[in-house]
Design a protein around this motif. Structure first.
Motif, PDB file in Angstrom:
ATOM      1  N   ILE A  21       0.826  -1.100   0.113  1.00 45.36           N
ATOM      2  CA  ILE A  21      -0.009  -0.044   0.107  1.00 45.36           C
ATOM      3  C   ILE A  21       0.851   1.301  -0.085  1.00 45.36           C
ATOM      4  O   ILE A  21       0.520   2.182  -0.724  1.00 45.36           O
ATOM      5  CB  ILE A  21      -1.064  -0.024   1.191  1.00 45.36           C
ATOM      6  N   ASP A  79     -10.083   6.148  -4.859  1.00 51.14           N
ATOM      7  CA  ASP A  79      -9.309   5.061  -4.281  1.00 51.14           C
ATOM      8  C   ASP A  79      -9.294   4.891  -2.972  1.00 51.14           C
ATOM      9  O   ASP A  79      -9.379   4.082  -1.987  1.00 51.14           O
ATOM     10  CB  ASP A  79      -8.103   4.655  -5.051  1.00 51.14           C
ATOM     11  N   GLU A  82     -12.430   4.520  -1.035  1.00 48.58           N
ATOM     12  CA  GLU A  82     -12.855   2.813  -0.764  1.00 48.58           C
ATOM     13  C   GLU A  82     -11.979   2.156   0.038  1.00 48.58           C
ATOM     14  O   GLU A  82     -12.544   1.326   0.557  1.00 48.58           O
ATOM     15  CB  GLU A  82     -12.839   2.367  -2.391  1.00 48.58           C
ATOM     16  N   ILE A  83     -10.586   2.279   0.051  1.00 47.69           N
ATOM     17  CA  ILE A  83      -9.662   1.511   0.818  1.00 47.69           C
ATOM     18  C   ILE A  83     -10.394   1.719   2.440  1.00 47.69           C
ATOM     19  O   ILE A  83     -10.427   0.883   3.144  1.00 47.69           O
ATOM     20  CB  ILE A  83      -8.394   1.905   0.676  1.00 47.69           C
ATOM     21  N   GLU A  84     -10.733   2.779   2.759  1.00 47.56           N
ATOM     22  CA  GLU A  84     -10.877   3.208   4.096  1.00 47.56           C
ATOM     23  C   GLU A  84     -12.231   2.654   4.209  1.00 47.56           C
ATOM     24  O   GLU A  84     -12.385   1.984   5.245  1.00 47.56           O
ATOM     25  CB  GLU A  84     -11.159   4.822   4.173  1.00 47.56           C
TER      26      GLU A  84
END
Length: 123
Positions: free
Chosen positions: A99, A112, A115-117
């Motif tokens: 990451i 992005d 969305e990852i969070e």
């Protein structure tokens, strides 16, 4: 189930068609649906299908005179396998390292990151 192994780009082209169909397919169907610009011989396609069986991502069954091929793993399962292999091989197993590399390159968009969070909050 056999242990999954890495598949080549050529094998992936065949698997993408098989996954997309959502059903068992014959060698003839694979031949007829090769990506544009690919002109493999029947022998080449049969070799790739055989290798995919050996690698644990495909299985076959004889129905009449034809072999029918069907995936042993879903496309998502295979992509998860490849992602884990990549992180293991390139980032020494560190998801954080992976990451960080994405963040350092500036490849992640604000969407992005959001969305990852969301995904991390579910875990």
């Amino acid at each position: 189930m056999k242990k999954i192994q890495h598949i080549s780009n050529s094998e992936m082209q065949i698997m993408e068609y098989i996954w997309k169909t959502g059903r068992a397919v014959t060698t003839a169907e694979v031949m007829q649906n090769l990506p544009e610009g690919i002109e493999w011989s029947l022998k080449t396609v049969v070799t790739f299908l055989s290798r995919l069986i050996d690698k644990g991502v495909l299985k076959s069954a004889r129905v009449g005179r034809a072999f029918h091929y069907q995936p042993c793993v879903t496309e998502q399962e295979y992509r998860n396998f490849e992602t884990k292999q990549f992180i293991s091989n390139v980032h020494k197993g560190s998801v954080l390292g992976f990451i960080s590399a994405l963040c350092d390159n500036g490849d992640l968009t604000r969407e992005d990151i959001e969305e990852i969070e969301k995904i991390l909050k579910k875990v």
